[in-house]
Enzyme design. Structure first.
Site, PDB file in Angstrom:
ATOM      1  N   ARG A 184       0.844  -1.186   0.000  1.00 27.77           N
ATOM      2  CA  ARG A 184       0.000   0.000   0.000  1.00 27.77           C
ATOM      3  C   ARG A 184       0.879   1.235   0.000  1.00 27.77           C
ATOM      4  NH1 ARG A 184      -3.153  -2.976  -1.527  1.00 27.77           N
ATOM      5  NH2 ARG A 184      -5.274  -3.473  -0.774  1.00 27.77           N
ATOM      6  N   ASP A 237       4.964  -0.232  -6.763  1.00 28.39           N
ATOM      7  CA  ASP A 237       3.766  -0.613  -7.504  1.00 28.39           C
ATOM      8  C   ASP A 237       2.545   0.118  -6.963  1.00 28.39           C
ATOM      9  OD1 ASP A 237       2.366  -2.237  -9.469  1.00 28.39           O
ATOM     10  OD2 ASP A 237       1.502  -3.308  -7.760  1.00 28.39           O
ATOM     11  N   GLU A 283      -2.604   7.544  -5.071  1.00 29.64           N
ATOM     12  CA  GLU A 283      -2.877   6.953  -6.381  1.00 29.64           C
ATOM     13  C   GLU A 283      -4.343   7.043  -6.804  1.00 29.64           C
ATOM     14  OE1 GLU A 283      -3.525   2.221  -5.886  1.00 29.64           O
ATOM     15  OE2 GLU A 283      -1.534   2.911  -5.319  1.00 29.64           O
ATOM     16  N   HIS A 289       0.032  -0.447  -9.820  1.00 31.47           N
ATOM     17  CA  HIS A 289      -0.720  -1.297  -8.887  1.00 31.47           C
ATOM     18  C   HIS A 289      -1.156  -2.585  -9.589  1.00 31.47           C
ATOM     19  CE1 HIS A 289      -3.266  -1.041  -4.985  1.00 31.47           C
ATOM     20  NE2 HIS A 289      -3.002  -2.304  -5.282  1.00 31.47           N
TER      21      HIS A 289
END
Length: 334
Positions: free
Chosen positions: A233, A257, A262, A294
């Site tokens: 996260r 990632d 985001e 992600h």
């Protein structure tokens, strides 16, 4: 009954439609659930959401007023949902408590290897027929130390890969994983892990206790040539502090990632827009940083398990059954 599914990727749609076949019709939307799109759900008893949905009190009130009774989230994380408001409104909320840990663990190592061996830079060069090796030198992983924050199912899978590389294993978690200990992992406090690890990978959930667990002090404690990986996260890392350290020329590589801001960016095409997030815009300019969208969980195996569990959550709800996937209503302790 027709189910409304928000935030469905094009690769996901046929899998969702096939999984619900014989049970329910499903309407798949590529837009994410937020305050602007919540009114679309009016009349739908069951709504399925993705991890980047916004389920604050306003959205939940809109859903409840429109007749929604079940929110079936297609992810393990649920920090995007105001569970207290959902319970007060009488909504049932479920999630996917388990899917293939290998998808995320393997991708975390993909990021680590890519930044270590300068894969993106090399690929960009060779497209221009530039075959120089300058600036492409990496390091062997064997004999170096990996630090794993969070040694649950994904952390354990990540550790097994590290063990296969022949690395020294450091771990940090609220409880030791005996399977990791059997591999030779030594559990230490996170300060020691930050200071000694050559590769650090984050596999803890985002909770109040873990938000910015990698803060300015933790970043300063890390080796100048450390590799930092986050496939869990975005809020686990203080991104502004990370940018400040990167500006000083620190770290051999950073693979992200996820990103703490985001929402409204990831999973969307922003290539023709002016991105107003100055922190993200600066972050992607560093040559030793690799940011992906992600996608660590995004394998046919993991997504298939997520969808199958979501279907089962819907069937359980309709049958009045309760499983470990139900977040709201909270299980009675009386």
């Amino acid at each position: 009954m027709e189910i409304l599914a928000f935030g469905v990727q094009s690769d996901e749609k046929p899998l969702i439609e096939k999984a619900f076949e014989g049970h329910h019709d499903v309407r798949c939307l590529d837009v994410f659930l937020n305050e602007d799109t919540a009114p679309i759900a009016a009349g739908y008893e069951i709504v399925s959401t993705s991890v980047n949905a916004t389920l604050n009190h306003r959205v939940l009130q809109t859903l409840a007023a429109g007749g929604t009774q079940l929110i079936a989230q297609r992810s393990t994380g649920f920090n995007n949902i105001d569970l207290q408001v959902a319970e007060r409104l009488g909504l049932t909320v479920s999630r996917v408590s388990y899917y293939s840990p290998y998808s995320v663990a393997e991708f975390a190592w993909t990021l680590a290897m890519a930044v270590n061996r300068r894969i993106v830079r090399a690929s960009t060069r060779t497209r221009d027929f530039d075959f120089r090796l300058d600036g492409l030198m990496g390091r062997d992983l064997r004999g170096r130390t990996v630090g794993v924050l969070g040694t649950g199912k994904i952390g354990e899978a990540f550790t097994r890969i590290a063990h296969g590389f022949g690395m020294n294993l450091l771990g940090w978690d609220v409880a030791e994983n005996p399977n990791c200990v059997a591999l030779g992992m030594k559990y230490v406090d996170k300060e020691q892990l930050f200071a000694e690890a050559d590769v650090i990978s984050l596999h803890v959930p985002l909770l109040p206790a873990t938000e910015h667990i990698v803060d300015a002090a933790a970043l300063r404690a890390m080796k100048d040539d450390a590799i930092l990986i986050n496939s869990s996260r975005g809020g686990l890392i203080d991104t502004k502090a990370l940018v400040a350290e990167l500006r000083e020329g620190r770290f051999a590589g950073v693979g992200l990632d996820v990103y703490e801001a985001e929402a409204g960016l990831f999973f969307l095409d922003k290539s023709l827009d002016v991105v107003e997030d100055d922190t993200l815009a600066r972050l992607v300019t560093f040559p030793n940083v690799l940011v992906t969208s992600h996608q660590a969980y995004y394998t046919v195996d993991a997504v298939g398990q997520i969808i199958e569990t979501t279907v089962q959550n819907v069937l359980d709800y309709q049958a009045g059954r309760r499983s470990e996937n139900v977040l709201v209503p909270a299980e009675s302790t009386s």
